[in-house]
Design a protein around this motif. Structure first.
Motif, PDB file in Angstrom:
ATOM      1  N   GLY A  10       0.814  -1.208   0.000  1.00 49.80           N
ATOM      2  CA  GLY A  10       0.000   0.000   0.000  1.00 49.80           C
ATOM      3  C   GLY A  10       0.844   1.252   0.000  1.00 49.80           C
ATOM      4  N   ASP A  11       0.183   2.390  -0.051  1.00 48.07           N
ATOM      5  CA  ASP A  11       0.876   3.677   0.034  1.00 48.07           C
ATOM      6  C   ASP A  11       1.265   3.929   1.484  1.00 48.07           C
ATOM      7  N   ARG A  12       2.417   4.599   1.684  1.00 46.50           N
ATOM      8  CA  ARG A  12       2.956   4.781   3.025  1.00 46.50           C
ATOM      9  C   ARG A  12       3.013   6.262   3.390  1.00 46.50           C
ATOM     10  N   HIS A  13       2.758   6.537   4.652  1.00 44.04           N
ATOM     11  CA  HIS A  13       2.846   7.901   5.201  1.00 44.04           C
ATOM     12  C   HIS A  13       3.619   7.787   6.511  1.00 44.04           C
ATOM     13  N   LEU A  14       4.821   8.368   6.564  1.00 41.56           N
ATOM     14  CA  LEU A  14       5.686   8.256   7.725  1.00 41.56           C
ATOM     15  C   LEU A  14       5.873   9.629   8.362  1.00 41.56           C
ATOM     16  N   VAL A  15       5.924   9.643   9.682  1.00 42.75           N
ATOM     17  CA  VAL A  15       6.187  10.872  10.437  1.00 42.75           C
ATOM     18  C   VAL A  15       7.277  10.577  11.451  1.00 42.75           C
ATOM     19  N   CYS A  16       8.335  11.394  11.444  1.00 39.26           N
ATOM     20  CA  CYS A  16       9.425  11.257  12.411  1.00 39.26           C
ATOM     21  C   CYS A  16       9.505  12.552  13.217  1.00 39.26           C
ATOM     22  N   THR A  17       9.543  12.425  14.536  1.00 33.26           N
ATOM     23  CA  THR A  17       9.643  13.575  15.436  1.00 33.26           C
ATOM     24  C   THR A  17      10.869  13.416  16.316  1.00 33.26           C
ATOM     25  N   VAL A  18      11.658  14.473  16.399  1.00 33.33           N
ATOM     26  CA  VAL A  18      12.837  14.496  17.271  1.00 33.33           C
ATOM     27  C   VAL A  18      12.730  15.731  18.144  1.00 33.33           C
TER      28      VAL A  18
ATOM     29  N   ILE B  63       4.370   4.965  11.103  1.00 34.38           N
ATOM     30  CA  ILE B  63       4.051   4.731   9.703  1.00 34.38           C
ATOM     31  C   ILE B  63       2.596   4.295   9.596  1.00 34.38           C
ATOM     32  N   ARG B  64       1.958   4.802   8.553  1.00 32.20           N
ATOM     33  CA  ARG B  64       0.571   4.422   8.247  1.00 32.20           C
ATOM     34  C   ARG B  64       0.528   3.953   6.804  1.00 32.20           C
ATOM     35  N   THR B  65      -0.004   2.762   6.592  1.00 30.24           N
ATOM     36  CA  THR B  65      -0.113   2.237   5.227  1.00 30.24           C
ATOM     37  C   THR B  65      -1.582   2.161   4.838  1.00 30.24           C
ATOM     38  N   ARG B  66      -1.809   2.401   3.565  1.00 25.05           N
ATOM     39  CA  ARG B  66      -3.188   2.430   3.055  1.00 25.05           C
ATOM     40  C   ARG B  66      -3.250   1.668   1.740  1.00 25.05           C
ATOM     41  N   ALA B  67      -4.152   0.710   1.662  1.00 20.80           N
ATOM     42  CA  ALA B  67      -4.357  -0.061   0.435  1.00 20.80           C
ATOM     43  C   ALA B  67      -5.850  -0.283   0.241  1.00 20.80           C
ATOM     44  N   ALA B  68      -6.260  -0.327  -1.007  1.00 23.27           N
ATOM     45  CA  ALA B  68      -7.683  -0.502  -1.320  1.00 23.27           C
ATOM     46  C   ALA B  68      -8.182  -1.837  -0.782  1.00 23.27           C
ATOM     47  N   GLY B  69      -9.352  -1.804  -0.150  1.00 23.06           N
ATOM     48  CA  GLY B  69      -9.988  -3.034   0.307  1.00 23.06           C
ATOM     49  C   GLY B  69      -9.533  -3.522   1.661  1.00 23.06           C
ATOM     50  N   THR B  70      -8.607  -2.823   2.311  1.00 25.29           N
ATOM     51  CA  THR B  70      -8.129  -3.243   3.628  1.00 25.29           C
ATOM     52  C   THR B  70      -8.127  -2.041   4.576  1.00 25.29           C
ATOM     53  N   ALA B  71      -8.119  -2.331   5.871  1.00 22.79           N
ATOM     54  CA  ALA B  71      -8.047  -1.267   6.861  1.00 22.79           C
ATOM     55  C   ALA B  71      -6.657  -0.635   6.846  1.00 22.79           C
ATOM     56  N   ASP B  72      -6.598   0.664   7.113  1.00 20.40           N
ATOM     57  CA  ASP B  72      -5.300   1.315   7.277  1.00 20.40           C
ATOM     58  C   ASP B  72      -4.571   0.673   8.453  1.00 20.40           C
TER      59      ASP B  72
ATOM     60  N   LEU C  64       7.157  11.922   5.357  1.00 20.37           N
ATOM     61  CA  LEU C  64       7.579  11.268   4.123  1.00 20.37           C
ATOM     62  C   LEU C  64       6.410  10.478   3.544  1.00 20.37           C
ATOM     63  N   HIS C  65       6.106  10.730   2.269  1.00 21.55           N
ATOM     64  CA  HIS C  65       5.048  10.002   1.572  1.00 21.55           C
ATOM     65  C   HIS C  65       5.691   9.022   0.592  1.00 21.55           C
ATOM     66  N   GLY C  66       5.137   7.828   0.543  1.00 19.12           N
ATOM     67  CA  GLY C  66       5.617   6.837  -0.407  1.00 19.12           C
ATOM     68  C   GLY C  66       4.458   6.176  -1.122  1.00 19.12           C
ATOM     69  N   ASP C  67       4.427   6.270  -2.438  1.00 17.14           N
ATOM     70  CA  ASP C  67       3.379   5.635  -3.236  1.00 17.14           C
ATOM     71  C   ASP C  67       3.915   4.320  -3.795  1.00 17.14           C
ATOM     72  N   GLN C  68       3.153   3.259  -3.604  1.00 18.67           N
ATOM     73  CA  GLN C  68       3.587   1.957  -4.092  1.00 18.67           C
ATOM     74  C   GLN C  68       3.255   1.820  -5.570  1.00 18.67           C
ATOM     75  N   GLU C  69       4.250   1.446  -6.356  1.00 23.08           N
ATOM     76  CA  GLU C  69       4.066   1.254  -7.783  1.00 23.08           C
ATOM     77  C   GLU C  69       3.542  -0.156  -8.058  1.00 23.08           C
ATOM     78  N   PRO C  70       3.007  -0.402  -9.258  1.00 27.26           N
ATOM     79  CA  PRO C  70       2.402  -1.705  -9.552  1.00 27.26           C
ATOM     80  C   PRO C  70       3.335  -2.897  -9.332  1.00 27.26           C
ATOM     81  N   HIS C  71       4.632  -2.721  -9.581  1.00 26.79           N
ATOM     82  CA  HIS C  71       5.561  -3.848  -9.420  1.00 26.79           C
ATOM     83  C   HIS C  71       6.050  -4.000  -7.988  1.00 26.79           C
ATOM     84  N   GLY C  72       5.531  -3.163  -7.044  1.00 21.05           N
ATOM     85  CA  GLY C  72       5.841  -3.361  -5.634  1.00 21.05           C
ATOM     86  C   GLY C  72       6.809  -2.361  -5.042  1.00 21.05           C
ATOM     87  N   ALA C  73       7.598  -1.658  -5.856  1.00 21.82           N
ATOM     88  CA  ALA C  73       8.552  -0.693  -5.331  1.00 21.82           C
ATOM     89  C   ALA C  73       7.818   0.531  -4.786  1.00 21.82           C
TER      90      ALA C  73
END
Length: 297
Positions: free
Chosen positions: A172-180, A229-238, A191-200
């Motif tokens: 799924g797509d990733r949303h990360l937050v780091c606090t120092v 980190i929070r991941t989000r994918a269609a059809g599943t809970a975050d 940091l936002h990360g979008d998952q591409e069709p081949h998995g990267a």
């Protein structure tokens, strides 16, 4: 006929010229610029409307325009250092040209300024955070015991940790937050990360660099903080999970601790109803990379 051809060629050449416009994004900066007599705008909203008209006209002509964040205090310092007259419009033009080369910029893509300006401000904050953390990491210098560069070693370790977090995350797509936490300042990086069709996972390079630098600073200085980190994918809970940053290591948070963090107002301490469709859980094992190194610099 020759005169017409020359005009046509000049029109074509004008389309080849890229431009940068320095933008006063908030009313405070706008009021600061009004101390210059040559800055003739009276109202910030009118200024932005006129600017948007110019941007649309340039885009209609096929001209590329870049937006830069214009900081009046930086402009005054620039004029003082270079001996330029801050009242002269040409001085503002030269300062804007400097911004195009060294400062945060975004391309004008036709969207309303109301949508673009927050992106420009975020870019400025991201660059400032990266420069700040890089300076602090550099100042740490070499380890007096082994001679290793402390900041560089922490950045390498933070890069490995980020790679491990992304590799072990569910699809799924990733949303990360780091606090120092400081002193002197509390740093927050997203940091936002979008998952591409081949998995990267596709990351914004500037975002990833800033995020890694903030995490590295927390590791190197053993400052308290956290990473979620929070991941989000269609059809599943975050899915949400994270770690506590403490003593130069990432310590897994329990599912209950993550739930409490998300369901408590950070400012008031009041309880917040949990979101529907969110699965709070413990993080996967990151192996030895998450623990503090045996040798303390």
């Amino acid at each position: 006929m020759a005169h017409t051809d020359h005009r046509t060629m000049r029109r074509v050449l004008r389309r080849e010229i890229a431009g940068t416009i320095g933008v006063l994004t908030d009313d405070h900066d706008f009021r600061t610029m009004r101390r210059y007599r040559s800055f003739t705008f009276d109202d910030h909203e009118t200024y932005l409307r006129q600017l948007e008209t110019v941007l649309r006209a340039r885009a209609a002509q096929g001209t590329h325009t870049t937006l830069a964040l214009f900081d009046p205090e930086d402009y005054a310092a620039y004029c003082a250092d270079t001996g330029l007259d801050p009242e002269a419009p040409a001085s503002r033009t030269r300062f804007t040209a400097e911004l195009a080369a060294t400062g945060p910029t975004i391309p004008y893509d036709g969207r309303p300024l109301a949508a673009l300006l927050p992106t420009l401000v975020d870019e400025a904050v991201r660059q400032a955070t990266w420069e700040y953390t890089t300076t602090l990491l550099t100042r740490l210098g070499p380890c007096p015991t082994c001679g290793e560069d402390i900041g560089r070693a922490a950045f390498t370790r933070a890069s490995d940790l980020l790679a491990g977090i992304l590799d072990t995350a569910p699809p799924g797509d990733r949303h990360l937050v780091c606090t120092v936490s400081g002193p002197p300042d509390t740093l927050v990086s997203v940091l936002h990360g979008d998952q591409e069709p081949h998995g990267a996972t596709r990351l914004d390079e500037a975002e990833a660099l800033e995020f890694t630098s903030v995490l590295a600073l927390g590791l190197a200085t053993r400052s308290p903080g956290g990473l979620v980190i929070r991941t989000r994918a269609a059809g599943t809970a975050d899915r949400v999970y994270g770690w506590r940053l403490r003593s130069g290591a990432l310590e897994p948070l329990t599912a209950a601790e993550v739930f409490d963090a998300y369901c408590t107002d950070a400012e008031t301490g009041d309880l917040i109803p949990p979101e529907r469709g969110v699965d709070y859980r413990e993080p996967p094992d990151l192996g030895d990379a998450s623990t503090a190194p045996d040798h303390r610099h």
